[in-house]
Design an enzyme around this catalytic site. Structure first.
Site, mmCIF file in Angstrom:
data_model
loop_
_atom_site.group_PDB
_atom_site.id
_atom_site.type_symbol
_atom_site.label_atom_id
_atom_site.label_comp_id
_atom_site.label_asym_id
_atom_site.label_seq_id
_atom_site.Cartn_x
_atom_site.Cartn_y
_atom_site.Cartn_z
ATOM 1 N N LYS A 77 12.010 2.364 -13.923
ATOM 2 C CA LYS A 77 12.021 3.157 -12.694
ATOM 3 C C LYS A 77 13.083 4.227 -12.863
ATOM 4 C CE LYS A 77 10.180 2.885 -8.453
ATOM 5 N NZ LYS A 77 8.862 2.436 -8.000
ATOM 6 N N GLY A 165 6.085 2.311 8.415
ATOM 7 C CA GLY A 165 6.084 3.361 7.389
ATOM 8 C C GLY A 165 4.695 3.928 7.222
ATOM 9 N N GLY A 167 3.670 6.693 5.280
ATOM 10 C CA GLY A 167 3.678 7.686 4.219
ATOM 11 C C GLY A 167 2.365 7.660 3.447
ATOM 12 N N VAL A 169 1.174 5.634 1.339
ATOM 13 C CA VAL A 169 0.487 4.335 1.357
ATOM 14 C C VAL A 169 0.177 3.903 2.788
ATOM 15 C CG1 VAL A 169 0.565 1.915 0.674
ATOM 16 C CG2 VAL A 169 1.720 3.633 -0.735
HETATM 17 P P1 NAD Z 1 6.379 7.865 1.335
HETATM 18 O O1 NAD Z 1 7.664 8.520 1.006
HETATM 19 O O2 NAD Z 1 5.119 8.673 1.245
HETATM 20 O O3 NAD Z 1 6.427 7.226 2.798
HETATM 21 C C1 NAD Z 1 7.452 6.421 3.269
HETATM 22 C C2 NAD Z 1 7.390 6.520 4.788
HETATM 23 O O4 NAD Z 1 8.270 5.536 5.349
HETATM 24 C C3 NAD Z 1 7.807 7.877 5.334
HETATM 25 O O5 NAD Z 1 6.832 8.359 6.241
HETATM 26 C C4 NAD Z 1 9.121 7.589 6.026
HETATM 27 O O6 NAD Z 1 9.358 8.433 7.148
HETATM 28 C C5 NAD Z 1 8.928 6.162 6.461
HETATM 29 N N1 NAD Z 1 10.141 5.402 6.734
HETATM 30 C C6 NAD Z 1 11.299 5.365 6.022
HETATM 31 N N2 NAD Z 1 12.163 4.517 6.617
HETATM 32 C C7 NAD Z 1 11.521 3.991 7.694
HETATM 33 C C8 NAD Z 1 11.858 3.028 8.671
HETATM 34 N N3 NAD Z 1 13.062 2.434 8.697
HETATM 35 N N4 NAD Z 1 10.952 2.722 9.620
HETATM 36 C C9 NAD Z 1 9.733 3.297 9.616
HETATM 37 N N5 NAD Z 1 9.354 4.219 8.713
HETATM 38 C C10 NAD Z 1 10.236 4.554 7.756
HETATM 39 O O7 NAD Z 1 6.287 6.567 0.388
HETATM 40 P P2 NAD Z 1 4.979 5.768 -0.083
HETATM 41 O O8 NAD Z 1 4.525 6.320 -1.381
HETATM 42 O O9 NAD Z 1 4.058 5.639 1.067
HETATM 43 O O10 NAD Z 1 5.610 4.335 -0.400
HETATM 44 C C11 NAD Z 1 5.953 3.425 0.640
HETATM 45 C C12 NAD Z 1 6.556 2.160 0.036
HETATM 46 O O11 NAD Z 1 5.615 1.550 -0.857
HETATM 47 C C13 NAD Z 1 7.819 2.394 -0.800
HETATM 48 O O12 NAD Z 1 8.666 1.270 -0.684
HETATM 49 C C14 NAD Z 1 7.294 2.471 -2.218
HETATM 50 O O13 NAD Z 1 8.269 2.136 -3.183
HETATM 51 C C15 NAD Z 1 6.196 1.440 -2.160
HETATM 52 N N6 NAD Z 1 5.154 1.632 -3.153
HETATM 53 C C16 NAD Z 1 4.473 2.809 -3.185
HETATM 54 C C17 NAD Z 1 3.456 2.957 -4.121
HETATM 55 C C18 NAD Z 1 2.643 4.229 -4.175
HETATM 56 O O14 NAD Z 1 1.573 4.222 -4.783
HETATM 57 N N7 NAD Z 1 3.088 5.306 -3.552
HETATM 58 C C19 NAD Z 1 3.151 1.932 -5.007
HETATM 59 C C20 NAD Z 1 3.848 0.722 -4.931
HETATM 60 C C21 NAD Z 1 4.858 0.606 -3.991
#
Ligand code: NAD
Length: 340
Positions: A77, A165, A167, A169
């Site tokens: 990572k 969250g 985002g 995902v």
């Molecule tokens: P992203 O940055 O697109 O979205 C994260 C979202 O969480 C944002 O909208 C942010 O405003 C929100 N957020 C942050 N803190 C918060 C809180 N305390 N309460 C509510 N909302 C909050 O990220 P993503 O790509 O959607 O990933 C989300 C999670 O999944 C992360 O932990 C990431 O490591 C994990 N993950 C993502 C992937 C992927 O394919 N993107 C794969 C495996 C794991």
């Protein structure tokens, strides 16, 4: 709680590029199964130590995630320390040059704070990048969706599901769950994202209170360490299954969920959809969706073993992942004639 140990890592580097003002951490954990593969996270950290610790914890998780998903990749990572300003092209190019200097030991894709456009800029300096075709977020959401169905032992129709969250995902997951007839409770720091979800009929909740919602399933899809022992004691959901990495603040939280009969889908088992998709893209393989659908049966096997042995699911997932790495190590160490 015991954190990741430096001596278990293949490589940990903190790099600074004065010209562009970029600072990044590379954490390559275990390369037994292949080159390290894992996302690039761009986030604000209070200190460099916090960034290194986060990168190490995430890299350790990637070793287990890739092993359990049957991918020929080790765990790695990287973290870009955000200064609060938008990332610049010069910074992305500097990051790409560092990635290239690692000579293929680490293959990077998107994580929190990084977009496909960012990765395309990185790609101008190196081939050791994936997730260029499409953001892996929706594929991760698909894997979480099948994981939730496996945990519920049935369809999501009519169940209440809280998503923290929204985002890449979380929002894709909300759309899948809405289409399948689930009732949703959502929270995000970003009001515009909350409004997008409420337009689909979701109820809104506070970013912390969402964790304790009266729901069937809690899907943590923001950042890690949200399931503390305290939260685990008060959760009302029957299932915890979401995309966030490192959801348990410490193993004790997983034990409490288990004692309370709450089904926890180990984070790196249920959120592997994105890395499966990105990994297959990098390798030029087809069939990623079938492999992502395999997340359901993998979780079913973990839940069945938990029922049979009385052990928490996170303990079982760790054992399975470590066994996959150990099997490869002993295969590699065996004399050629013995393994032929
Ligand atoms: P992203 O940055 O697109 O979205 C994260 C979202 O969480 C944002 O909208 C942010 O405003 C929100 N957020 C942050 N803190 C918060 C809180 N305390 N309460 C509510 N909302 C909050 O990220 P993503 O790509 O959607 O990933 C989300 C999670 O999944 C992360 O932990 C990431 O490591 C994990 N993950 C993502 C992937 C992927 O394919 N993107 C794969 C495996 C794991």
């Amino acid at each position: 709680m015991s954190g990741p140990r430096m001596q278990d890592f293949h490589r940990i580097e903190v790099r600074t590029d004065r010209a562009s003002g970029l600072k990044a951490v590379f954490a390559l954990h275990n390369l037994t199964l292949g080159p390290a593969a894992g996302g690039v996270r761009r986030w604000h950290y209070d200190s460099e130590d916090d960034a290194v610790t986060d990168a190490m914890r995430l890299a350790e998780g990637m070793t287990c995630k890739n092993a359990l998903a049957g991918l020929p990749f080790g765990g790695g990572k990287s973290v870009i320390l955000s200064d609060g300003k938008p990332v610049t092209r010069a910074q992305l190019r500097a990051f790409g040059r560092w990635l290239d200097q690692l000579g293929g030991e680490y293959v990077a894709a998107e994580d929190v704070g990084m977009t496909v456009e960012h990765m395309k800029e990185v790609r101008r300096e190196t081939t050791f990048v994936t997730g260029i075709g499409a953001h892996p977020g929706p594929k991760t959401a698909h894997g979480v969706f099948v994981g939730i169905e496996a945990a519920l032992e049935g369809k999501v129709t009519g169940t209440r599901i809280a998503v923290q969250g929204l985002g890449a995902v979380g929002m894709a997951l909300v759309e899948l769950l809405h289409a399948a007839g689930a009732q949703l409770v959502v929270a995000d720091l970003d009001e515009a994202k909350v409004q997008r979800a409420t337009a689909l009929g979701a109820e809104r909740a506070g970013t912390e209170e969402v964790l304790l919602s009266d729901v069937d399933v809690l899907a943590p899809c923001a950042l890690g360490a949200v399931i503390t022992p305290e939260t685990a004691r008060h959760l009302r959901a029957k299932v915890v299954a979401g995309s966030a990495n490192n959801q348990l603040s410490e193993p004790l939280a997983g034990h409490i969920l288990h004692q309370r009969g709450i089904r926890y889908a180990p984070d790196y088992a249920v959120n592997a959809g994105g890395i499966i998709h990105a990994g297959y893209e990098y390798l030029g393989w087809s069939g990623a969706m079938a492999q992502i659908d395999g997340i359901g049966p993998r979780l079913t096997a973990i839940f069945a073993e938990s029922k049979a042995t009385g052990e928490p699911t996170h303990v079982i997932a760790d054992r399975m992942a470590h066994a996959a790495v150990a099997a490869r190590r002993s295969h590699d160490a065996a004399p050629a004639a013995a393994v032929a």
